[in-house]
Design a protein around this motif. Sequence first.
Motif, PDB file in Angstrom:
ATOM      1  N   GLY A 402       6.199  -3.298   5.451  1.00  0.00           N
ATOM      2  CA  GLY A 402       4.905  -3.956   5.338  1.00  0.00           C
ATOM      3  C   GLY A 402       4.153  -3.517   4.105  1.00  0.00           C
ATOM      4  N   ASN A 403       3.067  -4.228   3.814  1.00  0.00           N
ATOM      5  CA  ASN A 403       2.229  -3.930   2.655  1.00  0.00           C
ATOM      6  C   ASN A 403       0.933  -3.272   3.097  1.00  0.00           C
ATOM      7  N   GLN A 404       0.620  -2.118   2.473  1.00  0.00           N
ATOM      8  CA  GLN A 404      -0.680  -1.502   2.702  1.00  0.00           C
ATOM      9  C   GLN A 404      -1.769  -2.342   2.036  1.00  0.00           C
ATOM     10  N   THR A 405      -2.945  -2.364   2.627  1.00  0.00           N
ATOM     11  CA  THR A 405      -4.086  -3.055   2.036  1.00  0.00           C
ATOM     12  C   THR A 405      -5.272  -2.099   1.988  1.00  0.00           C
ATOM     13  N   ALA A 406      -6.253  -2.435   1.175  1.00  0.00           N
ATOM     14  CA  ALA A 406      -7.465  -1.625   1.080  1.00  0.00           C
ATOM     15  C   ALA A 406      -8.630  -2.521   0.697  1.00  0.00           C
ATOM     16  N   SER A 407      -9.785  -2.249   1.301  1.00  0.00           N
ATOM     17  CA  SER A 407     -10.990  -3.034   1.001  1.00  0.00           C
ATOM     18  C   SER A 407     -11.749  -2.373  -0.149  1.00  0.00           C
ATOM     19  N   VAL A 408     -11.187  -2.497  -1.363  1.00  0.00           N
ATOM     20  CA  VAL A 408     -11.837  -1.973  -2.558  1.00  0.00           C
ATOM     21  C   VAL A 408     -11.960  -3.095  -3.585  1.00  0.00           C
ATOM     22  N   THR A 409     -13.047  -3.079  -4.345  1.00  0.00           N
ATOM     23  CA  THR A 409     -13.271  -4.108  -5.368  1.00  0.00           C
ATOM     24  C   THR A 409     -13.685  -3.452  -6.680  1.00  0.00           C
ATOM     25  N   PRO A 410     -12.730  -2.893  -7.416  1.00  0.00           N
ATOM     26  CA  PRO A 410     -13.067  -2.281  -8.705  1.00  0.00           C
ATOM     27  C   PRO A 410     -13.693  -3.318  -9.637  1.00  0.00           C
ATOM     28  N   LEU A 424     -15.365   1.893  -9.408  1.00  0.00           N
ATOM     29  CA  LEU A 424     -14.014   1.590  -8.935  1.00  0.00           C
ATOM     30  C   LEU A 424     -13.985   1.493  -7.408  1.00  0.00           C
ATOM     31  N   ALA A 425     -14.465   2.556  -6.705  1.00  0.00           N
ATOM     32  CA  ALA A 425     -14.450   2.547  -5.239  1.00  0.00           C
ATOM     33  C   ALA A 425     -15.165   3.779  -4.736  1.00  0.00           C
ATOM     34  N   PRO A 426     -15.617   3.787  -3.484  1.00  0.00           N
ATOM     35  CA  PRO A 426     -16.132   5.021  -2.902  1.00  0.00           C
ATOM     36  C   PRO A 426     -15.013   6.057  -2.793  1.00  0.00           C
ATOM     37  N   THR A 427     -15.377   7.310  -2.867  1.00  0.00           N
ATOM     38  CA  THR A 427     -14.358   8.366  -2.754  1.00  0.00           C
ATOM     39  C   THR A 427     -13.733   8.389  -1.360  1.00  0.00           C
ATOM     40  N   THR A 428     -14.438   7.790  -0.386  1.00  0.00           N
ATOM     41  CA  THR A 428     -13.917   7.775   0.994  1.00  0.00           C
ATOM     42  C   THR A 428     -12.990   6.597   1.260  1.00  0.00           C
ATOM     43  N   ALA A 429     -12.769   5.742   0.267  1.00  0.00           N
ATOM     44  CA  ALA A 429     -11.947   4.538   0.482  1.00  0.00           C
ATOM     45  C   ALA A 429     -10.535   4.921   0.914  1.00  0.00           C
ATOM     46  N   ARG A 430     -10.011   4.210   1.871  1.00  0.00           N
ATOM     47  CA  ARG A 430      -8.670   4.451   2.384  1.00  0.00           C
ATOM     48  C   ARG A 430      -7.916   3.125   2.508  1.00  0.00           C
ATOM     49  N   ILE A 437      -6.888   6.851  -1.786  1.00  0.00           N
ATOM     50  CA  ILE A 437      -6.495   6.126  -2.988  1.00  0.00           C
ATOM     51  C   ILE A 437      -6.718   7.028  -4.202  1.00  0.00           C
ATOM     52  N   ASN A 438      -5.680   7.228  -4.996  1.00  0.00           N
ATOM     53  CA  ASN A 438      -5.762   8.053  -6.194  1.00  0.00           C
ATOM     54  C   ASN A 438      -5.980   7.143  -7.410  1.00  0.00           C
ATOM     55  N   TRP A 439      -7.068   7.385  -8.169  1.00  0.00           N
ATOM     56  CA  TRP A 439      -7.401   6.586  -9.349  1.00  0.00           C
ATOM     57  C   TRP A 439      -7.033   7.368 -10.613  1.00  0.00           C
ATOM     58  N   SER A 440      -6.402   6.673 -11.563  1.00  0.00           N
ATOM     59  CA  SER A 440      -5.992   7.337 -12.802  1.00  0.00           C
ATOM     60  C   SER A 440      -5.986   6.318 -13.939  1.00  0.00           C
ATOM     61  N   VAL A 441      -6.106   6.867 -15.162  1.00  0.00           N
ATOM     62  CA  VAL A 441      -5.981   6.044 -16.376  1.00  0.00           C
ATOM     63  C   VAL A 441      -4.520   6.137 -16.787  1.00  0.00           C
ATOM     64  N   THR A 470      -5.513   2.467 -12.723  1.00  0.00           N
ATOM     65  CA  THR A 470      -4.710   2.129 -11.536  1.00  0.00           C
ATOM     66  C   THR A 470      -5.157   2.948 -10.348  1.00  0.00           C
ATOM     67  N   GLY A 471      -5.289   2.268  -9.184  1.00  0.00           N
ATOM     68  CA  GLY A 471      -5.518   2.942  -7.912  1.00  0.00           C
ATOM     69  C   GLY A 471      -4.250   2.833  -7.085  1.00  0.00           C
ATOM     70  N   SER A 472      -3.805   3.941  -6.496  1.00  0.00           N
ATOM     71  CA  SER A 472      -2.533   3.902  -5.763  1.00  0.00           C
ATOM     72  C   SER A 472      -2.582   4.820  -4.558  1.00  0.00           C
TER      73      SER A 472
END
Length: 492
Positions: A402-410, A424-430, A437-441, A470-472
């Motif tokens: 299956g595909n993971q989803t997340a309610s984030v809107t960068p 990008l997103a709240p730090t609590t976003a899951r 979610i790990n954010w990186s350039v 990228t958020g991953s």
Amino acid sequence: MKRLIPFVSALAVVAAALATAAPASAATLTVSISARSGTVGVSQTISATVKDSGQDIGGGVGTVTFTANGAQIGTDTVGGQRGTTASINWTPQSASPSVNITATFDDGTSDTTSVSIASVSTSASITTPGSAGTSTQVSLAAQVRAKVGSYVPTGSVTFYTSNGSAIGTSNLDGNGRGSIAYTTPAAAGTVYLYVIYNGDANATASGKSGSDSIKVTASASSLSLVAPQSNFVGSPSQLTAKVNPASGTGSVAFSANGSALGSANVANGVATINWVPASTGNFTLKAVYSGGGGVAGATATNGVTVTQPLKADVITLNPAGAAGPWPVGSTQGLANGATVTFGVSSSSGLPVTLSVVGPCSMSGNTLTVNGVGGPCTLTASTPGGNGYAPTTQTYQVVTGVGNQTASVTPAASGVYRVGAKLMLAPTTARTSLGNAINWSVTSGGKSCKIKRTGGNVKVNLVKKGSCQVTGSAPAVPGQWAAFTTGRIYTVR
């Protein structure tokens, strides 16, 4: 030979004229109904002939729509190899002294005729346990059927003793059956009972049914024989003999019209066998209890009817949003976490029950995939009844990652000024699995910097250029794919 030439030429001219003739602009429509008066639940054929008033033969090409009092009841096509006559089968569902049947061609031409639909005649039957002890509560059952057609009577049926005293009334279920509890008299003897169906808006009252009896005994030993009132050729029916008192031991021998069916030992006061009728007709079933354990032997009889074989039911499973129903026995693929809601129906009109085993679950008509592993087996079934056999259909569901989803809107990809700070997103976003979610350039690190402040993850645009953010979240091997989302920002 010379005389034939003008004749052949004339035929060619006629053929050419027919080939280039324009379609009729109007048609005269004639409706012919197979019976001037019909009956609720009995199929009738309705036909309409489309003829072009400008031609001696042939007619329009198109569709004829049939309605009854304005409600569509079917369509058929005419023209070409279909000919000039359209026809449908119509089964009236309600009685009426006047029903307007209209046939309308594509161009709006129509014709109407009026027919009357009569209430269907009915018959009723009663089933008793055959024998019972004094002052004992037993169940009396009634079956009401239309004498012709497919209509299932509704309303109520009333139970009577032979002297005409009403002892109870039961509403009919969806199969035309009703039952009441009845307490046998305190004195020994034989009680004769019958039922009368009271009719509904579409079915007439039945009149008195044939009578059935209960042999009421004061003996400490009694036997009752319970069997379905309606049985079908080739379909097993369970025959149950009940010994009173239940402490009796021994065996019960069963027969039908004098032919032995087999025997069964008594356990907890009950002995059962399955009977598969081989022919239609009326049968007298008999149970003979041998006695044992201090309980005297006893005999019980019951009369039943055997009719035509059960019809096969067909279940349709139609997933919402799909192009069509799932083929029976097919294998379907669904991802972990997927949900599918089905529209279900059966040709019998009986309710459909869905169940599943494997890494899936059912809630009503909605299937949910809960993991990846062995396939899920989805089962659709109907209970049988009203002339239809119980039916079970199965489908295989192969589960996939299956595909993971997340309610984030960068912040959207695009061009921004130096110094901008983009959300990008709240730090609590899951993700939907609860993974952070790990954010990186991932490119252009000199132009963009990730910052975590005030409970949020932001990207600061510090230098002209371009960067990709990228958020991953990690995958769950074999169950869920990794989550990833990205943006490209141009800094001016």
